[in-house]
Design a protein around this motif. Structure first.
Motif, short mmCIF file in Angstrom:
data_model
loop_
_atom_site.label_atom_id
_atom_site.label_comp_id
_atom_site.label_asym_id
_atom_site.label_seq_id
_atom_site.Cartn_x
_atom_site.Cartn_y
_atom_site.Cartn_z
N ALA A 1 23.91 35.81 30.64
CA ALA A 1 25.31 35.45 30.35
C ALA A 1 26.18 35.77 31.56
O ALA A 1 27.05 34.99 31.94
CB ALA A 1 25.81 36.20 29.12
N LYS A 2 25.92 36.92 32.19
CA LYS A 2 26.72 37.30 33.37
C LYS A 2 26.46 36.34 34.53
O LYS A 2 27.39 35.93 35.23
CB LYS A 2 26.38 38.73 33.80
N LEU A 3 25.20 35.97 34.74
CA LEU A 3 24.87 35.05 35.85
C LEU A 3 25.51 33.68 35.63
O LEU A 3 26.07 33.08 36.56
CB LEU A 3 23.35 34.91 35.98
N VAL A 4 25.43 33.20 34.39
CA VAL A 4 26.00 31.88 34.08
C VAL A 4 27.52 31.92 34.24
O VAL A 4 28.12 31.02 34.83
CB VAL A 4 25.60 31.44 32.64
N ALA A 5 28.14 32.99 33.73
CA ALA A 5 29.61 33.11 33.81
C ALA A 5 30.05 33.12 35.27
O ALA A 5 31.02 32.45 35.64
CB ALA A 5 30.07 34.38 33.09
N LYS A 6 29.32 33.86 36.09
CA LYS A 6 29.69 33.97 37.50
C LYS A 6 29.56 32.60 38.20
O LYS A 6 30.46 32.17 38.91
CB LYS A 6 28.78 34.99 38.18
N ALA A 7 28.43 31.93 37.95
CA ALA A 7 28.20 30.64 38.62
C ALA A 7 29.24 29.59 38.23
O ALA A 7 29.64 28.77 39.05
CB ALA A 7 26.80 30.14 38.29
N LEU A 8 29.68 29.62 36.97
CA LEU A 8 30.61 28.59 36.51
C LEU A 8 32.07 29.02 36.59
O LEU A 8 32.98 28.21 36.35
CB LEU A 8 30.26 28.19 35.07
N GLY A 9 32.29 30.30 36.88
CA GLY A 9 33.67 30.81 36.93
C GLY A 9 34.28 30.98 35.55
O GLY A 9 35.50 30.87 35.37
N TYR A 10 33.43 31.21 34.53
CA TYR A 10 33.91 31.42 33.17
C TYR A 10 34.00 32.94 32.90
O TYR A 10 33.37 33.74 33.59
CB TYR A 10 32.92 30.84 32.14
N ALA A 11 34.78 33.31 31.90
CA ALA A 11 34.85 34.73 31.51
C ALA A 11 33.63 35.06 30.65
O ALA A 11 33.08 34.20 29.95
CB ALA A 11 36.13 35.01 30.75
N TYR A 12 33.20 36.32 30.71
CA TYR A 12 32.01 36.77 29.99
C TYR A 12 32.41 37.67 28.82
O TYR A 12 33.24 38.57 28.99
CB TYR A 12 31.12 37.53 30.99
N VAL A 13 31.83 37.42 27.65
CA VAL A 13 32.11 38.26 26.50
C VAL A 13 30.81 38.79 25.89
O VAL A 13 29.94 38.02 25.50
CB VAL A 13 32.86 37.49 25.37
N ASP A 14 30.71 40.11 25.80
CA ASP A 14 29.56 40.77 25.19
C ASP A 14 29.98 41.20 23.78
O ASP A 14 30.64 42.22 23.61
CB ASP A 14 29.20 41.99 26.06
N THR A 15 29.62 40.39 22.77
CA THR A 15 30.09 40.70 21.41
C THR A 15 29.38 41.93 20.84
O THR A 15 29.93 42.63 20.00
CB THR A 15 29.91 39.51 20.44
N GLY A 16 28.16 42.19 21.32
CA GLY A 16 27.45 43.40 20.87
C GLY A 16 28.27 44.65 21.21
O GLY A 16 28.30 45.61 20.43
N ALA A 17 28.97 44.61 22.35
CA ALA A 17 29.78 45.76 22.75
C ALA A 17 30.91 46.01 21.75
O ALA A 17 31.32 47.15 21.54
CB ALA A 17 30.36 45.52 24.15
N MET A 18 31.38 44.93 21.12
CA MET A 18 32.47 45.09 20.14
C MET A 18 31.95 45.81 18.90
O MET A 18 32.60 46.70 18.36
CB MET A 18 33.05 43.73 19.76
N TYR A 19 30.74 45.41 18.44
CA TYR A 19 30.15 46.09 17.28
C TYR A 19 29.81 47.54 17.63
O TYR A 19 29.98 48.45 16.84
CB TYR A 19 28.88 45.35 16.80
N ARG A 20 29.34 47.73 18.85
CA ARG A 20 29.02 49.09 19.31
C ARG A 20 30.28 49.97 19.33
O ARG A 20 30.25 51.14 18.96
CB ARG A 20 28.39 49.05 20.70
N SER A 21 31.39 49.38 19.77
CA SER A 21 32.64 50.16 19.83
C SER A 21 33.08 50.59 18.44
O SER A 21 33.55 51.71 18.25
CB SER A 21 33.76 49.33 20.49
#
Ligand code: DC
Length: 216
Positions: free
Chosen positions: A21-41
């Motif tokens: 997800a990070k590699l794809v976001a970087k290549a396309l210039g999109y923002a990255y969202v880790d939804t697992g981090a939200m549940y973890r928080s």
């Protein structure tokens, strides 16, 4: 400008979702969202507040009341809790063990869905999780589902220094009643057991670019 484009990246634990997800976001210039981090928080917040993990009502109630804010930190969309992002705390073994119980509460999933859809305020997104293509952004045309053999995934987790029962975790994620892990309709399935992250992300990037071009 039209609606933001959302690339939904779902899959099993340790299937390479975050890296790709990070590699794809970087290549396309999109923002990255880790939804697992939200549940973890939220799981971390429950532990901090002493909320029992078998008390669905108390978990849902805390989730309705916690003070959060989405921020875009250098292309990484994060959920701040009382002005703080618990980056280290959400990766501890204690928090990891607490997340499945929290993620199974219907009230929590409803809250997360609204918050995760809100992320589109930041523009085009690559969002990784378990139910992004099936439940959070079912309307997106860009859905990918990553998987790898259990052996390979266990090796990857061990290389990260994490000892985890992945088979048990997959079972809990897939068998819960609320928004279980599933292959979203129309998703491209990529089994990357024998692929590097560069190869996997290139496959996703190429397909998205091709389809964007075709769509004009
Ligand atoms: O991707 P992760 O390991 O950080 O996910 C942590 C937990 O949260 C895991 O048990 C699955 C759950 N989860 C979920 O139910 N739905 C999501 N969209 C993301 C994660």
């Amino acid at each position: 400008m039209g609606e933001p484009i959302v690339i939904a990246l779902d899959g099993t634990s340790a299937s390479g979702k975050s890296t790709n997800a990070k590699l794809v976001a970087k290549a396309l210039g999109y923002a990255y969202v880790d939804t697992g981090a939200m549940y973890r928080s939220l799981a971390w917040h429950c532990l901090e507040k002493g909320v029992a993990l078998d008390n669905d009502k108390a978990i849902a109630s805390l989730c309705r009341r916690w003070k959060t804010e989405l921020r875009n930190d250098d292309g990484h969309i994060r959920l701040y809790v009382n002005g703080y992002f618990p980056e280290k705390e959400i990766r501890t073994a204690k928090t990891s063990a607490a997340v499945p119980a929290v993620a199974a509460v219907p009230g929590v999933r409803k809250w997360m869905k609204a918050k995760q859809r809100d992320c589109a305020q930041f523009g085009n997104l690559v969002m990784e999780g378990r139910d992004i293509g099936s439940n959070i952004f079912p309307e997106t045309e860009y859905k990918f589902y990553l998987d790898a053999s259990l052996d390979e995934r266990a090796k990857r987790r061990a290389a990260d220094g994490v000892d985890e029962n992945l088979a048990e975790r997959d079972k809990r994620d897939s068998q819960r009643a609320a928004a279980p892990l599933m292959i979203p309709l129309g998703a491209r399935i990529i089994n990357n057991s024998e692929m590097t992250a560069e190869e996997t992300s290139a496959m996703i990037i190429d397909e998205v670019r091709e389809r964007l071009e075709a769509a004009g």
